[in-house]
Scaffold this active site. Structure first.
Site, mmCIF file in Angstrom:
data_model
loop_
_atom_site.group_PDB
_atom_site.id
_atom_site.type_symbol
_atom_site.label_atom_id
_atom_site.label_comp_id
_atom_site.label_asym_id
_atom_site.label_seq_id
_atom_site.Cartn_x
_atom_site.Cartn_y
_atom_site.Cartn_z
ATOM 1 N N GLY A 96 5.613 100.105 22.585
ATOM 2 C CA GLY A 96 6.110 101.359 21.721
ATOM 3 C C GLY A 96 6.571 102.138 23.332
ATOM 4 O O GLY A 96 7.711 102.379 23.862
ATOM 5 N N THR B 167 -2.183 100.309 20.705
ATOM 6 C CA THR B 167 -3.255 101.406 21.080
ATOM 7 C C THR B 167 -5.083 100.547 20.696
ATOM 8 O O THR B 167 -6.669 100.914 21.071
ATOM 9 C CB THR B 167 -3.225 102.584 20.834
ATOM 10 O OG1 THR B 167 -3.086 102.531 19.567
ATOM 11 C CG2 THR B 167 -2.356 103.015 22.119
ATOM 12 N N ALA C 274 -5.501 108.563 17.994
ATOM 13 C CA ALA C 274 -6.789 108.613 17.929
ATOM 14 C C ALA C 274 -6.827 109.910 17.631
ATOM 15 O O ALA C 274 -8.208 109.734 16.161
ATOM 16 C CB ALA C 274 -7.621 108.288 18.996
ATOM 17 N N ASN D 192 -14.121 103.705 21.159
ATOM 18 C CA ASN D 192 -14.699 101.915 21.557
ATOM 19 C C ASN D 192 -14.204 101.592 23.394
ATOM 20 O O ASN D 192 -13.030 101.672 23.661
ATOM 21 C CB ASN D 192 -13.212 101.265 20.707
ATOM 22 C CG ASN D 192 -13.520 99.986 20.347
ATOM 23 O OD1 ASN D 192 -13.882 99.043 21.726
ATOM 24 N ND2 ASN D 192 -13.366 99.312 20.301
ATOM 25 N N GLN E 265 -6.665 100.399 27.479
ATOM 26 C CA GLN E 265 -5.567 101.437 27.778
ATOM 27 C C GLN E 265 -5.739 102.522 28.961
ATOM 28 O O GLN E 265 -4.554 101.970 29.096
ATOM 29 C CB GLN E 265 -6.127 102.785 27.002
ATOM 30 C CG GLN E 265 -5.937 102.752 25.201
ATOM 31 C CD GLN E 265 -4.296 102.876 24.907
ATOM 32 O OE1 GLN E 265 -3.906 103.676 24.517
ATOM 33 N NE2 GLN E 265 -3.980 101.449 24.406
ATOM 34 N N LYS F 174 -10.937 112.656 23.728
ATOM 35 C CA LYS F 174 -10.207 113.584 24.090
ATOM 36 C C LYS F 174 -8.773 112.390 24.543
ATOM 37 O O LYS F 174 -8.684 110.698 23.780
ATOM 38 C CB LYS F 174 -9.431 114.310 25.331
ATOM 39 C CG LYS F 174 -10.721 115.555 25.007
ATOM 40 C CD LYS F 174 -10.566 116.790 26.671
ATOM 41 C CE LYS F 174 -11.393 115.777 27.326
ATOM 42 N NZ LYS F 174 -11.383 116.908 28.276
ATOM 43 N N GLY F 175 -7.156 112.889 24.234
ATOM 44 C CA GLY F 175 -6.209 111.515 24.278
ATOM 45 C C GLY F 175 -6.177 110.857 26.074
ATOM 46 O O GLY F 175 -6.792 110.848 26.732
ATOM 47 N N GLU G 217 -2.399 107.931 27.953
ATOM 48 C CA GLU G 217 -2.210 108.031 29.045
ATOM 49 C C GLU G 217 -2.018 108.156 30.544
ATOM 50 O O GLU G 217 -1.014 107.979 31.294
ATOM 51 C CB GLU G 217 -0.964 109.045 28.440
ATOM 52 C CG GLU G 217 0.430 108.394 27.753
ATOM 53 C CD GLU G 217 1.178 109.356 26.963
ATOM 54 O OE1 GLU G 217 0.109 110.599 26.620
ATOM 55 O OE2 GLU G 217 2.260 109.624 27.012
#
Lengths: 172, 726
Positions: free
Chosen positions: B239, B468, B510, B619, B626, B689-690, B693
């Site tokens: 995406g 992801t 997530a 994970n 990522q 946390k993210g 990106e």
């Protein structure tokens, strides 16, 4: 009518002569494992093995495949189990979205064969000795774009599978 | 802090649960559902602005196999572009509404035929003439206005501190103008949809990152109730922002299916997607930085000028990279834009920081050099104690730890510091570093879980997996919370009939969906505990291997379940006060080595060491992937990717994957990725946390700084291609 073998099965199919091998697989034969990423031979997602050699199936007309032997990602399974390269892709997380993956795996299987039979690449030294190095794998796999960026893991998976195959051979 | 998570499943490098399907070609992507559909092919506008004067479809309609040709004269009724909602993902994406052309490549007709070959050929027979008008194209600083807002929730201006004074008090300054190019996400799976109508009920199978807003978009576009719409996207071939919202594939498939009363499939061609798909705008950036002789950062001013698509209000803000980075007396920014006849300028992976992580981090590198400090030392010296942009406290802050760890692993202190000072044969070798900072966002989400009498758990939400690893991490979260084996868990995603989430985007997927699931599991634990006769706080019960245990008492889940109808629970999450009161970020640091050929100026990225802190890692295998992907994007963005617009027509000249260069396998060295696993209790119940990106932020900065160190040449017009180094 075009008669050919796909994943070991005889197939007869008549399609519009403009139909590519990729579109025949996806739209007519329900073999959607081969992916369309660009339809121009630029991304490698549609890679299949044609008479054992890797090709971009979006650049091959189906009608020209008469009498040939096609192996797609669906044909790389070992019976009901995943094949060695498929297993290595899973264990090394050599994909994310998975869309380029069937093409990567077909390309990887052909890469090992090309190295084994001594096909030179752009990074092969002039003295001609060819080994399954990371650089050789990277160079030979650069026609398969992975936008998720799993390249490191793809190289690991190919290296491991290549090593395993060589060990099996030595043991025989 | 979450005491229930012991790490039996959460954190483990579990293979992807959907892996076997993906490596055997059995995962069903949008265009691959076994539905007998007619095929639609898009005819593109060849001007950027104007109206259709005539559209001749008779030849196409007469071509073999053609069923219909949709144009604005006969298409089913759709609301005009932009109607119905302020949110750009929910607003009407109506197309073929009238003869107005807003951008080059806009669909002007959809040819529907029995086969792809027939539709594609007939599309070439549609003849269109236009009344052309002069388009607005490209950045125009004089014609720009303040943006409504900047992506990531940033205001278009920031005025913290007195910039003029801080600038005047600076001993050393840089005043730099950068440009970053149009770029395209280029997910490997093209935008694809199969739509079918059953009376008023619309079902769409497509490739979509956010399901709920996609349903709203279809409701607004076709004027139908959301209850009558079902969207499914079980497997998504990437995406990167380009599938946040509905696009022409879906709208045209739905319009075609309505017209024909038959399923229609539309797959946008790769070339079409370059014009009729979302992409990143070209942005002009001016960065002014000032410091005192001792290396104290005083003044930061970050101005940007970009463009928006007509009726699509989105502005990327590279200044996001400055917001939380370094202490300074004054931090100002201004983001300006204008509406232009360009294709959809939209989010692309790490909007803001993907660009600022190059330009701002390069400017900091340049200022540090002027001050005469090591760029790492300069960053360490200007570590803030509060958020520079807002003055708020940080939820967590471990940027320094990332930088120090990375420097040690890389051997940063031992490198030759002088630019152009190290050679290997005809190669110039250089070293660069940059920080990684990305806002950690949370959204709203909900989840339902059903545990059957047989002990199998089904997780239902409309969350998506865009590669992801969502299927896998949600499996692990449920396994950890309920003491089940992953084999006993099915995760059912990306179906609008499931509870709504915010989907995948902005690295919030997530954390948001995982927390909603976690809360559902907590509710289920309580029900199971009560059914098992426990009268204590369920948090004190250990759920493991199908057994609930507290003290001496152990109850098998199977015993509780066997005479029941199963148990269900729901859970939800929304961002709490801690996302208001604190500034939330993920952090990292990049160290990079490049080799630049002295003759050809070919750039090779040879080594990458990156350290990341993104809270609890769910994970370690998929998280590593990522970050690997982020580094690949950083490398590609720094030295490869650039879309060239023909400013006469508004079309792109390099509209395919041969001429638009993304990083390929040989562009990427073996990368060394290290995680600092510091769970963040202020972020969400599971402490994540993210991460999707983060690795991209600053990766390109490290590359361009290394190129400078190798060559002694700074390039301000990105990407740094070899021609700019000659």
């Amino acid at each position: 009518m075009t008669s050919l073998t796909i994943n070991g099965k005889a197939v007869e199919l008549e399609v519009d002569p403009r139909t590519t091998l990729l579109d025949a697989l996806r739209e007519h034969l329900k073999l959607t494992g081969s992916k369309k990423g660009c339809d121009h031979g630029q991304c490698g997602a549609c890679t299949v093995l044609l008479d054992g050699e890797r090709v971009n199936s979006c650049l091959v007309l189906f009608a020209g495949c008469d009498g040939q032997d096609v192996t797609t990602i669906e044909g790389l399974k070992d019976g009901d189990e995943l094949g060695a390269m498929q297993r290595a892709f899973v264990s090394h997380d050599a994909f994310q979205c998975g869309y380029c993956t069937p093409g990567q795996i077909c390309s990887a299987v052909a890469t090992l064969k090309e190295v084994e039979r001594g096909d030179a690449s752009a990074v092969t030294a002039d003295d001609g000795d060819i080994h399954l190095t990371r650089l050789e794998v990277q160079e030979r796999m650069s026609g398969n774009i992975c936008r998720c960026g799993a390249y490191n893991n793809i190289v690991d998976a190919v290296m491991e599978t290549g090593g395993a195959a060589l060990q099996t051979e030595a043991a025989e | 802090m979450n005491d229930i998570i012991k790490g039996k499943w959460i954190g483990k490098p579990l293979d992807r649960v959907d892996g076997p399907l993906k490596v055997s070609g059995a995962a069903t992507y949008a265009a691959e559902h076994d539905i007998d559909a007619a095929i639609g092919f898009i005819v593109e506008a060849t001007i950027a602005k104007g109206t259709i004067a005539s559209i001749e479809t008779a030849n196409a309609e007469a071509a073999k196999g053609v069923i219909a040709v949709l144009t604005y004269e006969n298409a089913p009724k759709m609301a005009p572009w932009g109607d119905g909602a302020d949110d750009r993902f929910e607003q009407s994406h109506g197309v073929l509404v009238d003869g107005t052309i807003r951008h080059y490549g806009q669909p002007v007709a959809l040819v529907i035929a029995e086969t792809l070959e027939q539709a594609r050929h007939a599309a070439s027979l549609v003849a269109v003439t236009y009344d052309e008008q002069a388009p607005a194209l490209g950045v125009d600083r004089a014609d720009s206005e303040l943006a409504e807002g900047l992506d990531g929730g940033f205001e278009p201006t920031n005025r913290r501190g007195d910039f003029d004074r801080a600038w005047a008090e600076s001993d050393l300054t840089v005043d730099l103008n950068y440009t970053t190019p149009h770029m395209i996400p280029a997910a490997m799976e093209p935008h694809s949809a199969i739509a079918e109508w059953d009376g008023e009920r619309l079902t769409v199978r497509n490739s979509l990152q956010v399901i709920a807003s996609g349903v709203a978009c279809l409701a607004n576009t076709f004027g139908i109730d959301e209850e009558n719409i079902r969207v499914l996207s079980p497997y998504i071939g990437g995406g990167f922002g380009s599938k946040l919202g509905q696009h022409y594939d879906t709208i045209l498939a739905a319009a075609g299916a309505k017209k024909l009363n038959r399923p229609v499939k539309v797959v946008q061609t790769r070339r079409n997607l370059f014009h009729a798909g979302p992409h990143r705008a070209r942005i002009e950036q001016r960065i002014r930085l000032g410091a005192t002789r001792d290396g104290t950062l005083k003044a930061v001013n970050f101005e940007t000028w970009s463009t928006q698509a007509i009726g699509y209000f989105y502005t990327e803000g590279p200044m996001a990279s400055a917001a939380s980075a370094y202490r300074c007396d004054a931090l100002h920014w201004t983001g300006k834009t204008r509406q232009a006849n360009e294709t959809l300028n939209d989010s692309m992976r790490a909007p803001g920081e993907a660009l600022g992580g190059v330009t701002f981090e390069a400017a900091i590198d340049e200022l540090a050099e002027k001050v005469g400090m090591d760029p790492l030392e300069f960053r360490l010296k200007n570590e803030p104690t509060e958020d520079p942009a807002s003055g708020k406290p940080f939820a967590t802050r471990d940027l320094v730890e990332c930088m120090k760890r990375g420097a040690d692993e890389f051997g940063w202190a031992d490198r030759p510091k002088e630019p152009r000072s190290r050679r290997e044969g005809r190669k110039l070798i250089g070293y660069g570093m940059a920080s990684a900072i990305r806002g950690n966002m949370m959204q709203e989400g909900s989840c339902r879980i059903d545990l059957s009498a047989g002990g199998h758990l089904t997780v239902k939400m409309d969350m998506t997996d865009i590669g992801t690893g969502t299927y896998t991490i949600l499996t692990q979260i449920a396994a950890e919370a309920l003491g089940l084996h992953p084999d006993d868990i099915t995760v059912d995603l990306a179906d609008s009939d499931n509870p709504a989430t915010a989907g995948s985007g902005g690295s919030f997927g997530a954390g948001t969906s995982g927390s909603a699931l976690w809360n559902a599991c907590i509710a289920l634990r309580e029900k199971l505990a009560r059914a098992g006769g426990f009268n204590i706080d369920p948090d004190e019960i250990d759920f493991d291997e199908g057994t609930m245990q507290a003290g001496d008492r152990a109850v098998a889940l199977a015993d509780v379940l066997k005479d029941s109808d199963g148990f269900s629970a729901e859970g939800s999450i929304k961002p709490g006060e801690e996302h208001e009161d604190y500034v939330q970020n993920s952090y990292g640091a990049h160290f990079c080595e490049v080799a630049v050929d002295m003759d050809s100026c070919e750039i090779e990225v040879r080594r990458f060491v990156s350290v990341f802190s993104a809270g609890r890692i769910l994970n370690r295998k998929t998280a590593h992937s990522q970050c690997l992907g982020g580094l690949v994007w950083g490398i590609g963005g720094a030295i490869r990717e650039e879309l060239w617009m023909d400013e006469r027509t508004g079309g792109y000249v390099n509209r395919d994957l041969a001429e638009y260069h993304v990083a390929v396998n040989r562009d990427v060295p073996k990368c060394d990725i290290i995680f600092l696993e510091n769970p963040d209790p202020k972020s969400n119940p599971i402490g994540t946390k993210g991460i999707g990106e983060l690795a991209l932020c600053g990766a390109g900065g490290a590359v361009v700084n290394a190129i400078y160190n190798a060559t002694g040449k700074r390039v301000y017009d990105l990407p740094v291609t070899l021609d700019k180094l000659l």
